[in-house]
Design an enzyme around this catalytic site. Structure first.
Site, PDB file in Angstrom:
ATOM      1  N   GLU A 199      -4.999   2.403  -3.595  1.00  0.00           N
ATOM      2  CA  GLU A 199      -3.557   2.402  -3.822  1.00  0.00           C
ATOM      3  C   GLU A 199      -2.935   1.134  -3.285  1.00  0.00           C
ATOM      4  O   GLU A 199      -1.742   1.077  -3.009  1.00  0.00           O
ATOM      5  CB  GLU A 199      -2.926   3.641  -3.180  1.00  0.00           C
ATOM      6  CG  GLU A 199      -3.018   3.723  -1.681  1.00  0.00           C
ATOM      7  CD  GLU A 199      -4.323   4.286  -1.139  1.00  0.00           C
ATOM      8  OE1 GLU A 199      -5.325   4.288  -1.897  1.00  0.00           O
ATOM      9  OE2 GLU A 199      -4.364   4.674   0.025  1.00  0.00           O
TER      10      GLU A 199
ATOM     11  N   ASP B  15      -3.207   8.996 -10.591  1.00  0.00           N
ATOM     12  CA  ASP B  15      -3.309   7.853 -11.515  1.00  0.00           C
ATOM     13  C   ASP B  15      -1.947   7.509 -12.085  1.00  0.00           C
ATOM     14  O   ASP B  15      -1.593   6.339 -12.235  1.00  0.00           O
ATOM     15  CB  ASP B  15      -4.266   8.212 -12.663  1.00  0.00           C
ATOM     16  CG  ASP B  15      -5.713   8.286 -12.191  1.00  0.00           C
ATOM     17  OD1 ASP B  15      -5.998   7.848 -11.063  1.00  0.00           O
ATOM     18  OD2 ASP B  15      -6.566   8.775 -12.987  1.00  0.00           O
TER      19      ASP B  15
ATOM     20  N   ASP C 167       0.861  -1.194   0.000  1.00  0.00           N
ATOM     21  CA  ASP C 167       0.000   0.000   0.000  1.00  0.00           C
ATOM     22  C   ASP C 167       0.889   1.234   0.000  1.00  0.00           C
ATOM     23  O   ASP C 167       1.839   1.335   0.765  1.00  0.00           O
ATOM     24  CB  ASP C 167      -0.873   0.002   1.251  1.00  0.00           C
ATOM     25  CG  ASP C 167      -1.882   1.122   1.224  1.00  0.00           C
ATOM     26  OD1 ASP C 167      -2.969   0.914   0.644  1.00  0.00           O
ATOM     27  OD2 ASP C 167      -1.560   2.235   1.730  1.00  0.00           O
TER      28      ASP C 167
ATOM     29  N   ASN D  78      -3.140  12.850  -4.356  1.00  0.00           N
ATOM     30  CA  ASN D  78      -4.364  13.277  -5.042  1.00  0.00           C
ATOM     31  C   ASN D  78      -4.739  14.706  -4.663  1.00  0.00           C
ATOM     32  O   ASN D  78      -5.122  15.494  -5.525  1.00  0.00           O
ATOM     33  CB  ASN D  78      -5.514  12.348  -4.699  1.00  0.00           C
ATOM     34  CG  ASN D  78      -5.484  11.076  -5.559  1.00  0.00           C
ATOM     35  OD1 ASN D  78      -4.888  11.087  -6.644  1.00  0.00           O
ATOM     36  ND2 ASN D  78      -6.116  10.026  -5.086  1.00  0.00           N
TER      37      ASN D  78
END
Lengths: 210, 549
Positions: free
Chosen positions: B468, B442, B425, B433
């Site tokens: 993620e 992305d 992770d 973001n």
């Protein structure tokens, strides 16, 4: 003044002859013989002469046709006796032999009878068979022919003697020529240079036979 | 010798002339007898005879006159036995002339004889030829009457001079009523014009013609086909024409039907959206292919025809092709054969080929239809990929990962090999973001999957587990190896800042599958290990408890 002499063609090249000529016709084929015979009879009938034919090749139908083509009825002239047909054997070889005296008498009788019946002249054409040489011999035949010329001085019957060049020998033919004053060469009647007058000829014959 | 004996006697000359003329009409066998007899009458001559050349020599008592034409001797010599040569001497010149003329007559006669003989031979030949021609014509007539075709002969103005039985039967008339009639009188005007054109086109060097026209028969138009031959005279004038004709109405109608069928076939075959081919079932060589085939494969007709589908790479091998043909020939339904080959652009072409045997007269052909499944295949592949892959990163999705893990658990249980599971992770990804935007986020995710994927084996699993979070399964890898790989992955993220987001870190939880453990239990343990790594400060690898292999 005498009336003009009867003159008539005998069928060869339309030459006109007075009655009483004696002509030798040596032919090479049947057609030539037949044509001469038909023309001889036709010209005779046309000229009013009594015409006789003594031949083994006397084709009555051909004669009728030839006359008919020229406007003459064979039946009529035959019935009237203007045309007389006879075989060689029955005329020349009566009784199986050949007798010159009998033949000459027959010619004389025919000529006189014709004139008596009002014909201006008479003519005869004869096709001699080679067997005459066996029956009578050459001498008798030539004697006969020579005497025909003599007879004609008394009875001027016109005579054409036909001889088959294929059936008689060359020597015979030349001898036959000697007893005919006229002969036919190439369709024309000419004076015969081999001709020996009958008095001379018959005398020679007599000398030879002695 | 006295002058008198030399005088010419005209009578003797006449005799020579007469003989000369008379021999013309005498037959051969009579001539010499006649001539010798006559010459024997010449003055001074006792005998004349014909002797052969050289049989006797001339003496004073023998005069010889050779029969010659030019230098050529003819038949012999006329020899005279002379008793009085003086008497004969005036005629010697005439005699020579006579003999020369006689020789000419004989020569002419010989020539005539030869001509007659030749004429007879010719006449005989003509008679034989005429007989043969008559027989030939009779045979021709018989043959022509036996023919089912109409045979006729006519003049250029169409007047019939001969018709055979078939012609009469066809028109329902007798030869008597047809011969002498002009067939232009009973043909329709168009047919007359057609025949007139044909007649006008005949040439001596081009005497044959073949043409079709319609005629009315029982009020209905029927088709005739005629093959004509013209005959010319030596000046090239057209004399007559001989024709052989057939009623081709049935054939003509069949041809129209055939043309329709052909057009139909062309449409169904040439422009069919499927790839179609006709081949020789024995050799497998292609005879014809349709336009779709040519277009799809980017090849010309001549590049395909004559080759086999194996040579074109459309069929796996010759044995498979033969097997398919045998199945079809045996009447068994052939299973469609999958075909994969490069198309004109080098891209994969997928199709399913099915075959059928077509019989045309004594010949049989293999009719192959290939259904183009390329687009279906591509769609299927895309759908399959969408179902199993993460749209953003291109790695497997969670759905696929679930199935994968279950399958690998079964395999590890069966084979007793180690099976590690890593859950990774990205630390503080939300900040990316928030700070750089979702596109940057992305981009980071895509780069992370790229880096992780670069480190694992072909059969290992890399899937996006959510957000993620990624999951990796490494079948057959022992604990130590799995720990080492996990560390490598972590360091790779830590040490190489991301272009879109700068430095990032990765936390990883590792759990080795334990026999009898379910996938959920196993994942849960790995998740606990990840939680521990997060809890311990992130950017680290934690190993789940009870992970001793």
């Amino acid at each position: 003044m005498n009336p003009p002499a009867h003159g008539c063609s005998i069928g060869f090249a339309n030459d006109q002859f007075e009655p009483g000529v004696h002509v030798c016709h040596i032919y090479g084929d049947d057609q030539e013989q037949q044509n001469a015979l038909l023309k001889f009879l036709l010209t005779g009938v046309r000229g009013g002469e009594r015409s006789s034919c003594f031949s083994e090749h006397c084709d009555e139908q051909a004669i009728a046709q030839e006359l008919s083509r020229n406007g003459i009825s064979y039946a009529e002239v035959s019935r009237a006796g203007a045309v007389i047909l006879g075989g060689v054997r029955e005329v020349y070889f009566e009784s199986g032999d050949f007798d010159p005296d009998r033949m000459l008498g027959r010619l004389r009788g025919l000529y006189r009878e014709s004139l008596e019946q009002g014909y201006p002249a008479a003519r005869v054409i004869g096709d001699m068979l080679p067997e005459v040489l066996d029956i009578a011999g050459r001498t008798r035949l030539l004697e006969y022919e020579s005497r025909v010329t003599l007879l004609q001085r008394e009875c001027p019957i016109t005579a054409v003697c036909q001889y088959d060049g294929r059936a008689f020998s060359g020597a015979d033919i030349l001898e036959i020529l000697k007893v005919h004053p006229l002969t036919v060469v190439q369709g024309a009647v000419i004076r015969n240079p081999f001709y020996i007058p009958p008095e001379t000829y018959l005398a020679l014959q007599r000398d030879a036979s002695r | 010798m006295s002058t008198a004996t030399r005088t010419l006697d005209a009578r003797v000359l006449g005799q020579l002339l007469l003989m000369q003329s008379a021999v013309i009409g005498l037959p051969d066998e009579t001539i010499f007898g006649f001539v010798c007899q006559g010459l024997g009458e010449l003055p001074g001559v006792t005998r004349a005879l014909l002797v052969r050349d050289g049989e006797a020599a001339a003496t004073s008592s023998r005069q010889q006159f050779p029969l010659r034409v030019g230098e050529r001797p003819l038949r012999g010599i006329i020899e005279l036995e002379v008793a009085d040569s003086n008497a004969l001497s005036p005629y010697l010149g005439y005699l020579e002339n006579f003999c020369s003329t006689l020789a000419l007559i004989l020569e002419e006669r010989d020539q005539r004889q030869r001509i007659q003989e030749q004429q007879q031979v010719l006449e005989q030949r003509v008679a034989e030829r005429t007989r043969a021609l008559t027989q030939s014509e009779a045979r021709f007539r018989a043959l022509s009457n036996d023919l089912p075709a109409m045979v006729c002969e006519y003049l250029p103005d169409s007047t019939l001079t001969y018709v055979n039985d078939a012609y009469c039967a066809y028109f329902g008339k007798t030869a008597k009523t047809l011969v002498g009639r002009r067939f232009f009188d009973f043909l329709p005007a168009e047919a007359v014009a057609a025949v007139r054109r044909e007649i006008a086109s005949f040439r001596p060097e081009q005497p044959t013609n073949s043409y079709k026209h319609t005629v009315l028969k029982d009020g209905k138009p029927v088709w005739h086909e005629w093959m004509d031959r013209a005959f010319f005279d030596e000046t090239g004038q057209l004399l007559r024409i001989q024709g052989v004709g057939f009623d081709i109405t049935a054939r003509q109608e069949a041809e129209i039907e055939l043309a329709k069928a052909k057009e139909l076939f062309e449409r169904a075959f040439r422009d069919n959206p499927s790839l179609m081919a006709i081949s020789d079932p024995e050799s497998g060589r292609l005879i014809d292919v349709n336009n779709t085939w040519l277009e799809r494969m980017g090849l010309r007709h001549e590049q395909i025809c004559g080759k086999t589908m194996v040579e074109l790479g459309l069929f796996p091998n010759e044995q498979a092709r033969r097997q398919l043909v045998q199945e079809i020939l045996a009447g068994r339904r052939s299973h469609p054969v999958e075909i994969e080959a490069p198309d004109k652009n080098g891209r994969a072409f997928f199709g399913e080929a099915a075959g059928e045997i077509i019989h045309v007269g004594p010949h049989r052909f293999l009719f192959v239809t290939i259904q183009d499944l390329t687009r279906q295949r591509e769609l299927r592949t895309r759908l399959e990929r969408e179902a199993t892959h993460d749209a953003l990163t291109g790695v497997y999705n969670r759905q696929f990962a679930d199935g994968y893990l279950i399958r690998e658990i079964a395999a590890a249980d069966r084979l007793d090999h180690p099976l590690p599971l890593l859950i990774a992770d990205l630390d503080h990804f939300k900040r990316v973001n928030d700070r750089f935007g979702h596109l940057a986020g992305d981009s980071v995710l895509q780069e992370v999957t790229g880096r992780l994927g670069a480190r694992i084996r072909q059969n290992d699993l890399l899937a996006r587990w959510g957000g993620e979070e990624f999951i990796l399964a490494l079948p057959g890898t022992h604990r130590a190896g799995a720990v080492r790989l996990a560390e490598c992955l972590r360091r790779d993220i830590e040490l190489r800042p991301f272009e879109a987001a700068g430095p990032m870190t990765l936390s990883i939880g590792l759990a080795m599958w334990r026999p009898g453990e379910s996938a959920a239990q196993w994942i849960n343990r790995a998740d606990q290990a990840l939680y521990a790594a997060k809890h311990q400060g992130r950017n680290r690898v934690c190993i789940a408890a009870d992970t001793d292999r």
